[in-house]
Design an enzyme around this catalytic site. Sequence first.
Site, short mmCIF file in Angstrom:
data_model
loop_
_atom_site.label_atom_id
_atom_site.label_comp_id
_atom_site.label_asym_id
_atom_site.label_seq_id
_atom_site.Cartn_x
_atom_site.Cartn_y
_atom_site.Cartn_z
N SER A 143 4.45 -39.14 2.98
CA SER A 143 4.90 -38.19 4.25
C SER A 143 6.32 -38.35 5.09
CB SER A 143 3.86 -40.04 4.96
OG SER A 143 5.02 -40.95 5.14
N LYS A 161 15.60 -39.77 -2.53
CA LYS A 161 15.15 -39.78 -1.67
C LYS A 161 15.51 -38.77 0.27
CE LYS A 161 12.71 -43.13 0.43
NZ LYS A 161 12.39 -44.28 1.15
N MET A 248 19.59 -43.90 -5.53
CA MET A 248 18.72 -45.43 -6.45
C MET A 248 18.40 -44.81 -7.37
SD MET A 248 14.95 -46.20 -4.76
CE MET A 248 14.96 -44.29 -3.31
N ASP A 291 4.64 -52.71 3.82
CA ASP A 291 3.55 -51.65 3.05
C ASP A 291 2.75 -51.66 1.82
OD1 ASP A 291 2.33 -48.82 2.51
OD2 ASP A 291 4.13 -47.69 3.02
N ASN A 296 3.95 -47.29 -3.39
CA ASN A 296 5.14 -49.01 -3.83
C ASN A 296 5.87 -49.07 -5.14
OD1 ASN A 296 5.63 -47.15 -1.11
ND2 ASN A 296 4.92 -48.89 -0.13
N ASP A 310 10.70 -48.59 -2.27
CA ASP A 310 10.04 -48.26 -0.49
C ASP A 310 10.32 -49.23 -0.24
OD1 ASP A 310 9.81 -47.13 1.60
OD2 ASP A 310 7.81 -45.79 0.70
#
Length: 452
Positions: A143, A161, A248, A291, A296, A310
């Site tokens: 998202s 990311k 990462m 989350d 994740n 995440d």
Amino acid sequence: MPGMTQTSRATARPVPASRLSRLTRLGGMTSGVLGGMAVEGVQRLARGERPELRDLLLTPSNVTRVTDQLAKMRGAAMKVGQLMSLDAGDIMPAELGEILSRLRADADYMPPRQLKSVLTRAWGDGWLRRFQRFDITPIAAASIGQVHRAMTKDGRDLAIKVQYPGVRASIDSDVANVGTLVKLSGLVPPGLDLAPLLEAARKQLHEEADYAREGACLASFGATLGAVPGVRVPKFYEDLSTQDVLAMEYIASEPIEYVRDLDQGTRDRVTARLLDLMAQELFDLRMMQTDPNFANYRYAPDHDALVLLDFGATREVAAELSLHYRELLIAGLAEDREGVAQAALALGFYAPQTASHHKHAVLDMVEMAFEPLRLDALFDFSDRTFADRMQRAGMAMAEDRSFDHVPPIEVLFLQRKFAGMALLGRHLRACVNLHRLLRPYLDNRSIEKTGT
């Protein structure tokens, strides 16, 4: 782009970055939904039916219209849709849950030109010279951003990311517009004030869109959990990270759903590890990644290790909040209903002025949730009996539109994580002794079962 390789046939679609373009898309979506409701209403009236507003809104065509548009927009609008769809398979008809589940799948990704523009703003001209290889097609797209595999000139194998352009600038308007759509739906109790929930969503999304903050959380979890057997946290690389880019370590792993097809012992062990980690976060670390999106969590078969990803939704857990959950756990395991009532009130599950029948409904649900925790035996997450009972109780409360109390936002974040882990345990078909898993996190007060 020289030095970049393409590895997938996934669809590249530009992210609408300006507020105007995003508002136009949401406005068009809302108009389409309202138009669809009108057409459906006329058709049902012609058949002699008296349709409910909820039935007109939640038609497959309307849900498809909403999910498709949110998926194209990405950003905060899609994130809010994901939050709404987490339990869709349990609280909505199966066909609607299946449609909404598309918001939890990979999103479209940025086309190369837009990706290059974002990275040039973050790293400056000539950034590609720092890499032996940078894969242009992301290994994941969601998202708020997408993830690329890359190898630096100094030999670091990275997952990078990259945030979609315009995400932070559009959060406030996206949340407000999605909130308007929810209000128009008529699906919320008349007395429920959505403003605090929308404000919490707005703040949470601003935090998740701050990759510098997420990098600090990633580093903190890595330092804390680095020595925990069976758990791996990617190393954070600050030199390549900005507010819009998070670099990462790349850890070879499989989606957590991969575990579902392994032997029972592995499924049980991985699920117990997930639940134990959650208890550590709540009671020891007092810092939780809230989350529960399945994406994740991954599994590295070669190391029998859980890989955590995440950390944008990481939140500190106040000492008082952790204490109240411990008190709830102690009272619940001891079948002390008065103690459960006191802890539930302290946590804000209900308010002092809550009507007696609503209070008892909440306590009955809490008591039901404790049933598998009191049993000193394996709990089979795949057994639908318990889940169906909880679902019926939850839907009965939801349908009582006179009950409009909302727990504190921090409690809602934690409860969402608990529910998400239960869903994951069920998905993995795991069996875990929850009673023994939780006992080490209690203080020295007695939790002996009444009458034993």
